[in-house]
Scaffold this motif. Structure first.
Motif, short mmCIF file in Angstrom:
data_model
loop_
_atom_site.label_atom_id
_atom_site.label_comp_id
_atom_site.label_asym_id
_atom_site.label_seq_id
_atom_site.Cartn_x
_atom_site.Cartn_y
_atom_site.Cartn_z
N ARG A 4 0.84 -1.19 0.00
CA ARG A 4 0.00 0.00 0.00
C ARG A 4 0.87 1.24 0.00
NH1 ARG A 4 -4.06 0.24 4.74
NH2 ARG A 4 -2.19 -0.39 5.91
N ILE A 5 0.27 2.35 -0.38
CA ILE A 5 0.95 3.63 -0.37
C ILE A 5 -0.05 4.66 0.14
CG2 ILE A 5 0.37 4.34 -2.73
CD1 ILE A 5 3.33 5.24 -2.98
N VAL A 6 0.45 5.65 0.86
CA VAL A 6 -0.43 6.67 1.44
C VAL A 6 -0.23 7.99 0.71
CG1 VAL A 6 -1.14 7.88 3.52
CG2 VAL A 6 -0.24 5.55 3.69
N ALA A 67 5.12 8.92 6.16
CA ALA A 67 5.93 7.69 6.08
C ALA A 67 6.37 7.25 7.47
CB ALA A 67 7.14 7.91 5.18
N GLU A 68 6.75 8.21 8.32
CA GLU A 68 7.18 7.88 9.67
C GLU A 68 6.02 7.37 10.51
OE1 GLU A 68 9.33 9.99 13.55
OE2 GLU A 68 9.27 11.02 11.62
N GLY A 71 4.83 3.86 8.44
CA GLY A 71 5.78 2.86 7.99
C GLY A 71 5.59 2.47 6.54
N LEU A 72 4.71 3.18 5.84
CA LEU A 72 4.41 2.90 4.43
C LEU A 72 5.01 3.98 3.53
CD1 LEU A 72 0.60 2.04 4.80
CD2 LEU A 72 2.46 0.40 4.39
N PRO A 73 5.22 3.65 2.26
CA PRO A 73 5.62 4.70 1.32
C PRO A 73 4.55 5.79 1.31
CG PRO A 73 5.86 2.53 0.33
CD PRO A 73 5.12 2.32 1.61
N ALA A 74 5.00 7.03 1.22
CA ALA A 74 4.06 8.15 1.27
C ALA A 74 4.35 9.13 0.14
CB ALA A 74 4.14 8.86 2.61
N VAL A 75 3.28 9.59 -0.48
CA VAL A 75 3.36 10.62 -1.51
C VAL A 75 2.66 11.86 -0.98
CG1 VAL A 75 2.62 11.33 -3.81
CG2 VAL A 75 3.46 9.02 -3.44
N ALA A 76 3.30 13.00 -1.14
CA ALA A 76 2.68 14.26 -0.75
C ALA A 76 2.95 15.29 -1.83
CB ALA A 76 3.24 14.75 0.58
N ASP A 77 2.08 16.25 -1.90
CA ASP A 77 2.35 17.36 -2.80
C ASP A 77 1.99 18.66 -2.10
OD1 ASP A 77 -0.20 18.81 -4.42
OD2 ASP A 77 -0.69 16.96 -3.37
N VAL A 134 8.36 9.43 -0.34
CA VAL A 134 9.31 8.96 0.66
C VAL A 134 9.03 7.48 0.89
CG1 VAL A 134 10.06 9.13 3.06
CG2 VAL A 134 9.55 11.21 1.75
N VAL A 135 10.05 6.65 0.69
CA VAL A 135 9.91 5.20 0.84
C VAL A 135 10.79 4.74 2.00
CG1 VAL A 135 10.11 2.96 -0.29
CG2 VAL A 135 9.58 4.99 -1.65
N PRO A 136 10.17 4.34 3.12
CA PRO A 136 10.96 3.88 4.28
C PRO A 136 11.78 2.65 3.91
CG PRO A 136 8.66 4.27 4.89
CD PRO A 136 8.72 4.31 3.39
N ASP A 137 12.93 2.53 4.54
CA ASP A 137 13.78 1.36 4.33
C ASP A 137 13.32 0.24 5.27
OD1 ASP A 137 16.47 0.31 3.13
OD2 ASP A 137 16.54 -0.17 5.27
N ALA A 138 13.10 -0.94 4.72
CA ALA A 138 12.58 -2.06 5.51
C ALA A 138 13.54 -2.50 6.60
CB ALA A 138 12.27 -3.25 4.58
N HIS A 139 14.81 -2.13 6.47
CA HIS A 139 15.82 -2.58 7.44
C HIS A 139 16.29 -1.44 8.36
CE1 HIS A 139 15.88 -6.27 5.13
NE2 HIS A 139 16.14 -5.57 4.04
N GLY A 140 15.52 -0.35 8.35
CA GLY A 140 15.85 0.75 9.26
C GLY A 140 16.88 1.73 8.74
#
Length: 212
Positions: A4-6, A67-68, A71-77, A134-140
């Motif tokens: 999913r993406i937000v 994103a923070e 924990g999901l990828p987030a798009v903003a404009d 912004v795409v969070p890194d799965a490994h921190g």
């Protein structure tokens, strides 16, 4: 696929436009975009103050925060209307030009009143949009960040025209058009709009985020 993406907005119009843009992506054929692309409200995100001094700063502030929080990828404009005779205003204040809790109609009416004595040849304006992913890194590790810009040039009409779109769409007539942005179909608008341009430039990265 359960990715999913937000989209960092509570604006239903922006969410519809973003899903419509992604619907034409070959890599997302058959994907339920209503389930895969959700808004900040559906994701349970807190309100995010837009404290930046530019479209880019505000866009990144929102994408990073969502994103923070999720924990999901987030798009903003962050987008707005830049009017030539106002030196680029309303700019980042477009959504609250008539006050902090102003409606689209209130903002639009105030702007028309302010420009009432400006001749058509001096009513140049543009919609500007900066979009961020912004795409969070799965490994921190550090998140991946992408930023793009779109711009739709035109002129401001004397009165609103059309019932589509939102915001200042009814009073901006794109260059080369006889209709306002609010009179264009969603497909026509996405093909030329500032937001469509910025989101389209992000599309490849969004598809990657949705198809890990």
């Amino acid at each position: 696929m359960n990715a999913r993406i937000v989209l960092a907005t509570r604006n239903a119009g922006k969410l519809r436009e973003f899903r419509a843009l992604l619907a034409s992506s070959p890599g997302l054929s058959g994907v339920d975009l209503e389930g895969a692309v959700i808004d900040a409200g559906s994701a349970g995100c807190a309100e995010i103050p837009e404290t930046g001094l530019s479209f880019e700063e505000n866009s990144l502030i929102k994408a990073r925060a969502v994103a923070e929080q999720t924990g999901l990828p987030a798009v903003a404009d962050d987008s707005g209307l830049s009017v030539d005779v106002l030196g680029g205003a309303p700019g980042i204040f477009s959504a609250r030009w008539a006050g902090a809790s102003a409606s689209d109609e209130s903002n639009l009416r105030l702007l028309l009143e302010q420009l009432a004595d400006i001749a058509p040849e001096h009513r140049g304006a543009a919609f500007v949009c900066v979009a961020s992913l912004v795409v969070p890194d799965a490994h921190g590790g550090p998140a991946q960040e992408f930023t793009t810009t779109g711009r739709l040039e035109g002129r401001l009409l004397l009165q609103p025209q059309g019932l589509g779109g939102f915001g200042y769409d009814p009073i901006l007539q794109p260059s080369g058009e006889t209709r306002s942005t609010a009179e264009l179909s969603m497909e026509e608008k996405n093909a030329i709009s500032h937001r469509g341009q910025a989101f389209a430039a992000l599309r490849e990265h969004v598809v990657e985020a949705l198809t890990p």
